[in-house]
Every structure is written in structure tokens, then in C-alpha cells.
Enzyme design. Structure first.
Site, short mmCIF file in Angstrom:
data_model
loop_
_atom_site.label_atom_id
_atom_site.label_comp_id
_atom_site.label_asym_id
_atom_site.label_seq_id
_atom_site.Cartn_x
_atom_site.Cartn_y
_atom_site.Cartn_z
N CYS A 271 38.33 -27.65 33.85
CA CYS A 271 39.21 -27.04 32.84
C CYS A 271 38.78 -25.59 32.65
CB CYS A 271 39.16 -27.82 31.53
SG CYS A 271 39.57 -29.55 31.75
N ALA A 273 40.32 -22.41 33.37
CA ALA A 273 41.13 -21.21 33.11
C ALA A 273 41.20 -20.89 31.61
CB ALA A 273 42.54 -21.43 33.64
N PRO A 274 41.23 -19.62 31.23
CA PRO A 274 41.36 -18.41 32.06
C PRO A 274 40.06 -17.91 32.67
CG PRO A 274 41.38 -17.81 29.75
CD PRO A 274 41.33 -19.32 29.80
N GLY A 275 38.95 -18.61 32.46
CA GLY A 275 37.80 -18.34 33.32
C GLY A 275 36.61 -17.64 32.71
N LYS A 277 34.08 -18.81 31.21
CA LYS A 277 32.82 -19.49 31.54
C LYS A 277 32.56 -19.47 33.05
CE LYS A 277 33.43 -22.09 27.34
NZ LYS A 277 34.77 -21.52 27.04
N ASP A 292 41.20 -26.34 37.49
CA ASP A 292 42.16 -26.36 36.38
C ASP A 292 43.48 -26.89 36.94
OD1 ASP A 292 42.13 -24.81 33.41
OD2 ASP A 292 44.12 -25.30 34.20
N ASP A 318 44.22 -31.83 38.80
CA ASP A 318 43.94 -32.57 37.58
C ASP A 318 42.48 -33.00 37.67
OD1 ASP A 318 43.62 -34.43 35.60
OD2 ASP A 318 45.55 -35.40 35.93
N CYS A 387 36.73 -25.91 21.61
CA CYS A 387 36.88 -24.86 20.59
C CYS A 387 37.61 -25.47 19.40
CB CYS A 387 37.60 -23.64 21.15
SG CYS A 387 39.21 -23.98 21.87
C1 LIG Z 1 40.02 -24.70 26.56
S1 LIG Z 1 40.89 -24.21 27.95
C2 LIG Z 1 39.57 -23.76 29.00
C3 LIG Z 1 38.98 -22.40 28.75
C4 LIG Z 1 38.06 -21.97 29.87
N1 LIG Z 1 37.02 -22.94 30.12
C5 LIG Z 1 37.42 -20.63 29.62
O1 LIG Z 1 36.25 -20.55 29.27
O2 LIG Z 1 38.11 -19.62 29.81
C6 LIG Z 1 41.37 -25.73 28.61
C7 LIG Z 1 41.95 -25.68 30.02
O3 LIG Z 1 42.07 -27.03 30.46
C8 LIG Z 1 43.12 -27.11 31.39
N2 LIG Z 1 43.43 -28.54 31.52
C9 LIG Z 1 43.98 -29.37 30.60
N3 LIG Z 1 44.04 -30.62 31.07
C10 LIG Z 1 43.50 -30.58 32.32
C11 LIG Z 1 43.29 -31.57 33.33
N4 LIG Z 1 43.63 -32.85 33.15
N5 LIG Z 1 42.72 -31.18 34.49
C12 LIG Z 1 42.38 -29.89 34.70
N6 LIG Z 1 42.57 -28.91 33.79
C13 LIG Z 1 43.12 -29.27 32.62
C14 LIG Z 1 44.18 -26.23 30.78
O4 LIG Z 1 45.08 -25.77 31.76
C15 LIG Z 1 43.33 -25.09 30.18
O5 LIG Z 1 43.28 -24.01 31.07
#
Ligand SMILES: C[S@@+](CC[C@H](N)C(=O)[O-])C[C@H]1O[C@@H](n2cnc3c(N)ncnc32)[C@H](O)[C@@H]1O
Length: 457
Positions: A271, A273-275, A277, A292, A318, A387
Site C-alpha cells: 500500500c 502510493a503516493p510513496g 515511505k 499498490d 492487490d 493515519c
Molecule cells: C494510506 S495510503 C498509503 C500511503 C503511502 N504508504 C505513503 O506513505 O505515501 C493507502 C494506499 O493503499 C492502497 N491500497 C488500498 N487497498 C489496497 C490493496 N488491497 N492492495 C494494494 N494497495 C491497496 C491505496 O491505493 C493507497 O495508495
């Protein structure tokens, strides 16, 4: 809104030959038109504000920079103070607005945001609102009402504001109940008050945070984040183009640090994006696989990597089905959540999220936790973060994981996060928007974040 009359002028390409260019809206009018459309998209159509602001065919797309800045400021206040604005308008309306009144509700709210909270001449806010109502087929029948209500609002402003409880009015009841149960009444109030201020601009440096703070005239927080006052164009900051930093809330920068020394280690960032971490891990020398399910959002990671000269393997998948055929030394699961910890930065979250969202997300988070553990080698480290201020997406998930999955706790120490004892709650990272206060409110606070660290048995 139905948009009739509130749309920008047709482009030259669409205009029939010989037809004269429609008059350009007077200064400030285009901004109000855009805010009315955006506010309606959020409150009536339940669209996140960011998707409306970034929509290439959306209401903000054609605004000139100055109008855009004004529109963003008005929209920010209209969302952040939405409860107060509705309460104030309600004092002059005997009954709900008729269903067939077009964008009238949003027009009134946008005008009220300016009258109550901005340094805008009352007569300008009122007359633009009345004009906008007049341009809409449905709202035009209520021009008189709009005029009367907004004038009375301007006259009664000081008494109304003195009478309102801003923390209560701008916080949905279910959220304040949850925060009071989790953190106590005093902290719940401090959180609600922190949400009324715009959040600072927090940057993570690619390498030397102290040098970046000096270069930008920012404050170096004990956690290593460089903090600036909000406002202004980020891409105009010194060092942006060369990738010296990326935007990341100070609390959001902590979970990746809990993975310790990751140099040369294989780390899965689930998970991603936007990246933010992903960039931290790559900058620390990890061999990062960033996963993501949103290809669109992964493009942002790609752009950020290119700008900063960092590298990571990007996988559109996924996370529940992600099966790389190898085990990782560490996994960071920054799970999708209600984002109730980011209300300072995204005030629309308070208007859009419901308790049912938390319940549905908590279920997904457990599935993702189980998947994350299956990707780890024995002895590998898992950091789970959200968050969210809701314990159901934080502490309760960590306790569930310890009961259910082959994991042992690995409590964090304050020294790992710049010595901030207050954020180290029961061995977990738990930050509140009211933490890290400063004299200047716009340099205060943190996103509400949770993180737990485990070792795989
Ligand atoms: C809280 S944001 C992540 C922020 C990111 N870690 C950062 O530090 O910039 C959650 C992310 O989870 C992704 N997401 C949600 N369900 C998902 C899944 N089942 N598999 C992969 N990515 C998923 C969303 O597209 C979103 O980009």
C-alpha cells in the site's frame, strides 16, 4: 451543483465562428464559481476534495494561479468550519432549503465562509453570491432569500461567533465520542481544536535534514522532519527540482524509521502510493518493492522516485493477492484507513467518513496484516501503520494480530523517534494532532498516526 451558469467560459475552439468571447468574470468571481462547484461535489456527491481539486476537467482546472489560491483558501475554510457555517446560516433560515434550489446551499456556505472567517468585504461576498444564484436556473428564484440571509449574517457575525462552540460544531459526534473514549475528554477537545488550524508544511530530506532546514529557513523537528509554514507553491521551493526533499507529515515519516537499519535489506512496502515511505526506505538503502493496487497512484511514486534519483521496484497489484515467490526481511504495511488522523490536512474527511467505513476498513486491514505476515521470513520485521485516530484501526488491530498471527511484539522506544516520549504509548507509536505544540499554531501538531512493530516467529 447542476453547473448551469456557474461554468467557466467555453474555450475558443468550441465557440462558433464570429461569436464574441463572453466577458471574463470580474476578479474573484471565477474563484467563487469554482469553490461552489467543489463544495457541492464534496458535500452532495461525496467526492474527496483532492480528487475534485486535481480533476483535469474539474472546477479548479482553468483557474489562473491567483484565483486558484483564493479558491483553495475559501474551500479550505468552508470545509474546516462547515459545522459552524451551517449552524450560523441555520439561524436565519426557518426551514431547510427547497430541493429544487440548485447550488443555493453551496453558494450560501461559500459566502458565509468568507463573511465569518475571511478578510473579505461583506458586500463583495454577498453580491457575488447573489449574482451566482441569479445565474442558475433553479437558484435564481432565491436571490432575495440569499441576499437577506447573508446580510443578516454579516450584521450578526460577532455575536454568532461568540455564541458558537467551534470544537463541538465542527466535529462529527461519532468522532468526538470515539476520541473521548480513547484519549479522554481533554485530549478529544485538543484534537478538535487542532483541526481548526491549517497544518504546517512538513518535508523529509533525502539526505541532510539539518542542511535542508537551514537552506529553507525551516525548523528541524527532533524526529528529523523539516517544518515550514503552510502556503506557497511547493515546486517553487529551493531544492524541489533536484529532489532534495519530499512532502510528508512529521508523523507519517515515523513508521518507516521503526524498521531500523534497512540498508541492503529486502523490504516490501505494501500500500505504497503516493510513496513517502517508499522514498524513505530507498533513501536508507533498502531494496524496496513498492506495491499498490492503484496504477494511477503508483505513477506518483514513479515521479517522486525520478525527481529524487531514488529507486524501487514498483508493482501494481492487490496486496492480498501479491505473491512474489520470495520472503522479505521486512514488511511495511501502511494500510488503507479512515484517515481520521489527517483531518487538519484534509478537512473533508470529517464530512465524508462514517462509522461503517471504519468497520469495513478494519476488516480489510486484518486481511492485509495476515497477508503481510505470510510475506516475511522468520525473524523478519513487520511495521503496521494507519493515519487514523480510531483505535479500531490501530491498537485493536495490533492486539488482534498478536493473538491471531505468528508474531511477537517489538515495542518501540522513544529514542527511535527523536526522544518524543509522549508519542510512545504502550510500546506503540500513537500521535495526536494536538501533539508537538508550538507558539505559532500553524507550526504545531502532527497527523494522528498509529504504528506497531512485530517480529515474525
Ligand atoms: C494510506 S495510503 C498509503 C500511503 C503511502 N504508504 C505513503 O506513505 O505515501 C493507502 C494506499 O493503499 C492502497 N491500497 C488500498 N487497498 C489496497 C490493496 N488491497 N492492495 C494494494 N494497495 C491497496 C491505496 O491505493 C493507497 O495508495
Amino acid at each position: 451543483m447542476n453547473g448551469r451558469g456557474a461554468r467557466g467560459p467555453a474555450s475558443d475552439r468550441q465557440r462558433p465562428r464570429g461569436q464574441r468571447r463572453p466577458p471574463k468574470p470580474a476578479p474573484g468571481v471565477a474563484a467563487r464559481i469554482a469553490v461552489v462547484a467543489a463544495l457541492h461535489a464534496v458535500t452532495a456527491n461525496h467526492r474527496p476534495a483532492d480528487t475534485v481539486l486535481d480533476d483535469p476537467s474539474g472546477p479548479f482546472a482553468t483557474l489562473e494561479p491567483r484565483e486558484r489560491a483564493l479558491a483553495r483558501a475559501i474551500l479550505g475554510i468552508a470545509l474546516r468550519r462547515h459545522g459552524q457555517i451551517r449552524d450560523a446560516l441555520g439561524r436565519f433560515l426557518d426551514k431547510a432549503l427547497p430541493k429544487k434550489s440548485g447550488p443555493l446551499g453551496s453558494i450560501l456556505e461559500v459566502a458565509a465562509a468568507q463573511i465569518l472567517f475571511m478578510d473579505v468585504a461583506d458586500h463583495a461576498a454577498v453580491s457575488i453570491a447573489v449574482d451566482l444564484a441569479g445565474q442558475d436556473r433553479d437558484a435564481q428564484h432565491f436571490k432575495g432569500l440569499a441576499n437577506a440571509v447573508l446580510r443578516r449574517l454579516a450584521e450578526g457575525r460577532d455575536a454568532i461567533l461568540a455564541d458558537q462552540d467551534e470544537a463541538v460544531l465542527n466535529t462529527p459526534r461519532w468522532l468526538s465520542t470515539s476520541w473521548t473514549a480513547a484519549y479522554g475528554a481533554e485530549s478529544a477537545l485538543s484534537i478538535a481544536l487542532a483541526h481548526l488550524e491549517e497544518a504546517p508544511l512538513d518535508l523529509t530530506a533525502r539526505s541532510d535534514a539539518a542542511a535542508l532546514a537551514e537552506r529553507l529557513g525551516g525548523t528541524l523537528l527532533p524526529t528529523g522532519t523539516v517544518r515550514l509554514l503552510p502556503g506557497g507553491a511547493i515546486d517553487a521551493l529551493d531544492g524541489f527540482a533536484e529532489g532534495a526533499f519530499w512532502v510528508q507529515d512529521a508523523a507519517a515519516a515515523l513508521p518507516a524509521r521503526l524498521l531500523g537499519d534497512v540498508a541492503g535489506r529486502a523490504v516490501a512496502d505494501l500500500c505504497a502510493a503516493p510513496g513517502g515511505k517508499t522514498l524513505q526506505l530507498a533513501a536508507a538503502g533498502a531494496l524496496v518493492t513498492a506495491v499498490d493496487h492503484s496504477a494511477e497512484r503508483l505513477k506518483r511514486v514513479e515521479q517522486n522516485l525520478a525527481r529524487t534519483g531514488l529507486s524501487a521496484r514498483l508493482v501494481t497489484a492487490d496486496a492480498l493477492a501479491f505473491d512474489p515467490g520470495e520472503l522479505y526481511d521486512a514488511v511495511l504495511l501502511d494500510a488503507p484507513c479512515s484517515a481520521s488522523g489527517t483531518i487538519r490536512r484534509h478537512p473533508d474527511v470529517a464530512l465524508l467518513k462514517r462509522p461503517a467505513d471504519v468497520a469495513a476498513l478494519a476488516e480489510l486491514q486484518r486481511k492485509l496484516l495476515a497477508r503481510a505476515v505470510s510475506l516475511l521470513r522468520p525473524g523478519g520485521i513487520l511495521v503496521y501503520s494507519t493515519c487514523s485516530l480510531e483505535p479500531a484501526e490501530g491498537e485493536a488491530q495490533a492486539e488482534w494480530a498478536l493473538r491471531t498471527l505468528p508474531l511477537s511484539p517489538s515495542p518501540m522506544q522513544p529514542a527511535e523517534i527523536g526522544g518524543l516520549d509522549a508519542l510512545c504509548r504502550g510500546g506503540y507509536l500513537r500521535s495526536l494532532p494536538s501533539d508537538l505544540p508550538a507558539d505559532e499554531p500553524r507550526l504545531s501538531g502532527l497527523d494522528g498516526f498509529f504504528a506497531a512493530r512485530f517480529v515474525k516467529n
